[in-house]
Design a protein around this motif. Structure first.
Motif, PDB file in Angstrom:
ATOM      1  N   TRP A 119       0.829  -1.210   0.000  1.00  0.00           N
ATOM      2  CA  TRP A 119       0.000   0.000   0.000  1.00  0.00           C
ATOM      3  C   TRP A 119       0.858   1.253   0.000  1.00  0.00           C
ATOM      4  O   TRP A 119       1.755   1.388   0.819  1.00  0.00           O
ATOM      5  N   ARG A 120       0.564   2.164  -0.924  1.00  0.00           N
ATOM      6  CA  ARG A 120       1.232   3.472  -0.972  1.00  0.00           C
ATOM      7  C   ARG A 120       2.748   3.327  -0.948  1.00  0.00           C
ATOM      8  O   ARG A 120       3.437   3.946  -0.162  1.00  0.00           O
ATOM      9  N   PRO A 144      -0.814   1.680  -5.055  1.00  0.00           N
ATOM     10  CA  PRO A 144      -0.132   2.958  -4.807  1.00  0.00           C
ATOM     11  C   PRO A 144      -1.085   4.113  -4.525  1.00  0.00           C
ATOM     12  O   PRO A 144      -0.703   5.077  -3.876  1.00  0.00           O
ATOM     13  N   HIS A 145      -2.335   4.018  -4.986  1.00  0.00           N
ATOM     14  CA  HIS A 145      -3.254   5.146  -4.804  1.00  0.00           C
ATOM     15  C   HIS A 145      -4.404   4.822  -3.854  1.00  0.00           C
ATOM     16  O   HIS A 145      -5.465   5.453  -3.912  1.00  0.00           O
ATOM     17  N   SER A 146      -4.202   3.822  -3.010  1.00  0.00           N
ATOM     18  CA  SER A 146      -5.163   3.495  -1.939  1.00  0.00           C
ATOM     19  C   SER A 146      -6.514   3.035  -2.448  1.00  0.00           C
ATOM     20  O   SER A 146      -7.489   3.093  -1.687  1.00  0.00           O
ATOM     21  N   LYS A 147      -6.621   2.574  -3.674  1.00  0.00           N
ATOM     22  CA  LYS A 147      -7.929   2.125  -4.171  1.00  0.00           C
ATOM     23  C   LYS A 147      -8.477   0.991  -3.307  1.00  0.00           C
ATOM     24  O   LYS A 147      -9.599   1.059  -2.801  1.00  0.00           O
ATOM     25  N   ALA A 149      -7.200   0.007  -0.442  1.00  0.00           N
ATOM     26  CA  ALA A 149      -7.150   0.369   0.981  1.00  0.00           C
ATOM     27  C   ALA A 149      -8.431   1.085   1.401  1.00  0.00           C
ATOM     28  O   ALA A 149      -9.023   0.777   2.438  1.00  0.00           O
ATOM     29  N   ILE A 150      -8.880   2.029   0.588  1.00  0.00           N
ATOM     30  CA  ILE A 150     -10.121   2.738   0.921  1.00  0.00           C
ATOM     31  C   ILE A 150     -11.290   1.767   0.832  1.00  0.00           C
ATOM     32  O   ILE A 150     -12.203   1.792   1.655  1.00  0.00           O
ATOM     33  N   GLY A 151     -11.233   0.868  -0.159  1.00  0.00           N
ATOM     34  CA  GLY A 151     -12.283  -0.150  -0.285  1.00  0.00           C
ATOM     35  C   GLY A 151     -12.424  -0.994   0.970  1.00  0.00           C
ATOM     36  O   GLY A 151     -13.531  -1.367   1.357  1.00  0.00           O
ATOM     37  N   GLY A 153     -11.561   0.124   3.901  1.00  0.00           N
ATOM     38  CA  GLY A 153     -11.667   1.026   5.042  1.00  0.00           C
ATOM     39  C   GLY A 153     -10.406   1.051   5.888  1.00  0.00           C
ATOM     40  O   GLY A 153     -10.464   1.207   7.099  1.00  0.00           O
ATOM     41  N   VAL A 154      -9.258   0.910   5.237  1.00  0.00           N
ATOM     42  CA  VAL A 154      -7.993   0.886   5.971  1.00  0.00           C
ATOM     43  C   VAL A 154      -7.541   2.323   6.237  1.00  0.00           C
ATOM     44  O   VAL A 154      -7.575   3.168   5.346  1.00  0.00           O
ATOM     45  N   ALA A 155      -7.121   2.586   7.477  1.00  0.00           N
ATOM     46  CA  ALA A 155      -6.601   3.911   7.802  1.00  0.00           C
ATOM     47  C   ALA A 155      -5.101   3.860   8.063  1.00  0.00           C
ATOM     48  O   ALA A 155      -4.391   4.804   7.757  1.00  0.00           O
ATOM     49  N   LEU A 156      -4.653   2.791   8.664  1.00  0.00           N
ATOM     50  CA  LEU A 156      -3.242   2.664   9.032  1.00  0.00           C
ATOM     51  C   LEU A 156      -2.779   1.255   8.699  1.00  0.00           C
ATOM     52  O   LEU A 156      -3.569   0.315   8.757  1.00  0.00           O
TER      53      LEU A 156
END
Lengths: 197, 161
Positions: A119-120, A144-147, A149-151, A153-156
């Motif tokens: 991620w990132r 790399p663009h959190s696609k 990760a946001i899906g 709901g990852v914050a950290l």
């Protein structure tokens, strides 16, 4: 006070006294809440974690490119029909370094496919991380663009999820998977889910 | 009053004083912005309702965190794809829960938050109303003895230093 000073003669009936206790009660209640939080922290309850709303909902769709040197990225459609563990990590993430030996052990045990989402990160740094510390992942996708990760709901990072055979998220590990969490919570959960039809 | 307003306005105009005045701050980089000003304006509006998930109390519009950057990009992609503002907020809410919305929704988990000010206001109103109904605090007039005692205090010759 001497005798000569007369008391106020107006003995107006005093109102009920109990309302004066309301602020005290409120203060005690507030103290109780704070105390509970303090004990939560002492008992290791994670209070900064955002509770996931994704439990028992379908895992988001993702289609992530592989790291260089592999031709298999990570595509959600291809992962259906099996229980899997998906782990968000990054070379920039110190806690991922701490978690890494446990992931290596999980890979060695071979009880469950372990998919990594870098991620990132840059592919170079991600590869360097793995070549230095070993690669526990069955397959890896770059995000790399959190696609993804946001899906999820990852914050950290790190964060890990168990997805069941039907593609439903059944467990979230906020923060690193510790050896104890793996042994006591995650592995038993995976075994139970693998036994489901 | 006019002078005061003028003075405050001048104070704000001094760049060195920017800390004391509410200067709009945002983190949107020029390369993130959409070409279409109308769409960009909508993206900004949506971003201001979304809370950065790692910085406690900043909108993603204000935050320089990387995840906030990626969320802004996602908002712009969705705006461009034709989603309504509500659809975008719904999507983020479905991923991160109530935490991500700066204006929490009215649910079983948040109703106390929403109703507490109203309830407190009503309780205060009731307290005031009941007090007014009782006619307030009536103080009986001084009796002749009290008048005499008061007069003796005044005549006792005690002077304030």
């Amino acid at each position: 006070m001497t005798e000569s000073v007369p008391q106020p003669s107006s003995t107006a009936p005093r109102g009920k006294r109990w309302p004066y206790l309301i602020p005290l009660a409120a203060l005690l209640a507030l103290g109780g809440v704070f105390a509970k939080r303090l004990f939560d922290v002492e008992n290791g309850v994670e209070i900064s974690a955002i509770p996931t709303v994704l439990l028992n909902t379908p895992a988001p769709a993702f289609d992530l490119p592989p790291l260089p040197g592999s031709d298999q990225g990570l595509k959600s459609d291809e992962l259906k029909g099996q229980v899997y563990l998906v782990n968000f990590w990054g070379s920039w993430c110190p806690t991922c370094v701490y978690e890494h030996p446990v992931l290596m052990q999980i890979a060695k045990d071979g009880e469950v496919p372990l998919y990594g989402i870098d991620w990132r990160d840059t592919p170079e740094k991600g590869l360097a991380f793995l070549s230095q510390r070993g690669n526990p992942f069955t397959r890896i996708g770059q995000d790399p663009h959190s696609k993804a990760a946001i899906g999820f709901g990852v914050a950290l990072a790190p964060e890990s999820f168990i997805v069941d055979k039907k593609g439903i998220i059944r467990y979230k590990q906020p923060g690193p998977i510790t050896a104890a969490a793996w042994r006591d919570d995650i592995l038993p959960k995976i075994k139970a889910l693998q036994a489901e039809p | 009053m006019k002078r005061l307003i003028l003075a405050l306005a001048l104070l704000c105009a001094l760049p060195a004083n920017f800390l004391f005045c509410a200067v709009p701050a945002w983190a949107v980089e020029p390369d993130e912005m959409l070409r279409d000003p109308a769409l960009e304006a909508r993206a900004r509006e949506v971003s201001k309702g979304l809370r950065c998930v790692i910085c406690q109390n900043e909108t993603i519009d204000e935050s320089h965190a990387e995840i906030a950057h990626d969320m802004r990009i996602l908002v712009r992609e969705r705006v461009t794809a034709g989603d309504s503002n509500q659809q975008i907020l719904d999507y983020m809410h479905s991923r991160y829960g109530d935490y991500v919305l700066l204006q929490p929704r009215f649910t079983t988990a948040t109703f106390i938050l929403w109703l507490a000010p109203l309830v407190i206001l009503m309780l205060g109103g009731l307290a005031v109303a009941s007090r007014l109904k009782r006619g307030g605090h009536e103080v009986a007039p001084l009796t002749p003895e009290e008048e005499a005692a008061l007069a003796s205090f005044n005549d006792s010759g005690d002077k304030a230093p």
